[in-house]
Scaffold this motif. Structure first.
Motif: not given
Lengths: 221, 117
Positions: A1, A61-63, A76, A80, B104, B107-108, B111
């Protein structure tokens, strides 16, 4: 991350849609020019293996769950970056047109000028950059329209090679135009009395593919 | 003139029936059906109550009664389209914001999962 580890941390974001042929080179070139700087690829629900190629090249990568278009995709990334505490964000296109070697100059100008946004411009200084007649006409048109609104000339209003500081990031993470993001973003900044500057950059030819949108606007960008 | 009014009457009734059936089958939400029903009713009243139509023609100075009917119905539909454009714009904004939030959060979440592994 990814996380903002230093007080003046920078994140490079790359909005990408069906850029499997170019995205790995873009990520590698950013890593080469800016070692240690995190790269975030925002995959706008590509139909090809853009996501995989970006990950293999070493990017985060943020899909997105479905296709949002350029504005939603970039926002987006801004959201983030803001939530993770980054101070500066520089946006690079996923088609390989933006030269990663110009990133340090954009960052340096962001830090030294104190302005909220720095645009990598093809036309602020004559650097031999040529565009088609239609594109050139479009850019001149937007330049003319934006001049009275912004109170200053913006030489390359359609450039997507843009750096922002945390103040602009706070605004853009709340409100960012979905259509014509580069041009409308300037108007959003002006409403907040934020300042922008342009630094000369040289655009490269697209590595692969073609622009994802066929509207008149995209012909200019 | 009478034939034109009969045609608009039939069209208004058809619109009313279509909207009511759509509501019943849950193809259209009740809150969005109200404006269609109101428009269809207004068209029906104007088509069947000729004195009202002639009064509006006289007051507005439109040279022709059928033209008044055409202008009124055109105006009503334009207002409705504009209203729905606003609704669609809000829906799109909400949709984009939701998609970004989902992305988002995922994503978190990923992670955190990687961190635990």
């Amino acid at each position: 991350m990814i996380r903002a580890e230093k007080p003046d941390s920078l994140l490079v974001i790359v909005p990408a849609y069906n850029e499997v042929g170019a995205i790995a080179d873009v990520v590698r070139s950013v890593n080469r020019e800016m070692p240690g700087i995190p790269v975030l690829v925002i995959d706008d629900c590509s139909a090809d293996d853009t996501l995989l190629a970006a990950r293999q090249a070493g990017a985060e990568v943020l899909p997105l769950p479905h296709h949002l278009g350029l504005g939603g995709c970039v926002q987006a990334g801004y959201k983030l970056a803001f939530s993770l505490g980054f101070q500066y964000v520089i946006r690079v296109d996923g088609d390989g047109q933006h030269n990663a070697a110009d990133i340090p100059r954009i960052l340096e100008r962001l830090k030294s000028s104190g302005c909220e946004m720095v645009i990598g411009s093809r036309f602020v200084e004559s650097n031999g950059q040529k565009t088609s007649t239609v594109r050139s006409l479009g850019i001149r048109f937007f330049r003319l329209v934006l001049r009275p609104i912004l109170g200053q000339t913006v030489y390359d209003p359609t450039s997507g090679f843009v750096g922002v500081n945390r103040n602009a990031l706070a605004v853009f993470s709340r409100s960012f135009p979905l259509e014509y993001p580069e041009i409308e973003a300037l108007v959003v900044l002006q409403r907040r009395r934020f300042r922008f500057e342009e630094v000369p950059v040289k655009m490269l030819p697209r590595l692969t593919g073609r622009s994802s949108c066929c509207t008149c606007y995209w012909a200019f960008s | 003139m009478d034939r034109l009014l009969n045609v608009t009457t039939v069209l208004s009734i058809l619109l009313l029936v279509m909207v009511l059936f759509s509501v019943r089958r849950a193809h259209i939400r009740v809150e969005y059906s109200v404006s269609w029903l109101a428009t269809a009713l207004a068209m029906l009243i104007l088509s069947r109550c000729r004195p009202i139509l002639e009064f509006i023609t006289r007051v507005s100075g439109v040279p022709d009664t059928p033209l008044t009917l055409f202008l009124l119905s055109g105006g009503l539909f334009l207002i409705m389209f504009f209203r729905f454009s606003i609704i669609i714009s809000h829906l799109r904004d909400d949709n984009v914001a939701l998609a970004q939030r989902v992305a988002i959060l995922e994503y978190h979440l990923n992670s955190l999962e990687q961190h635990e592994e």
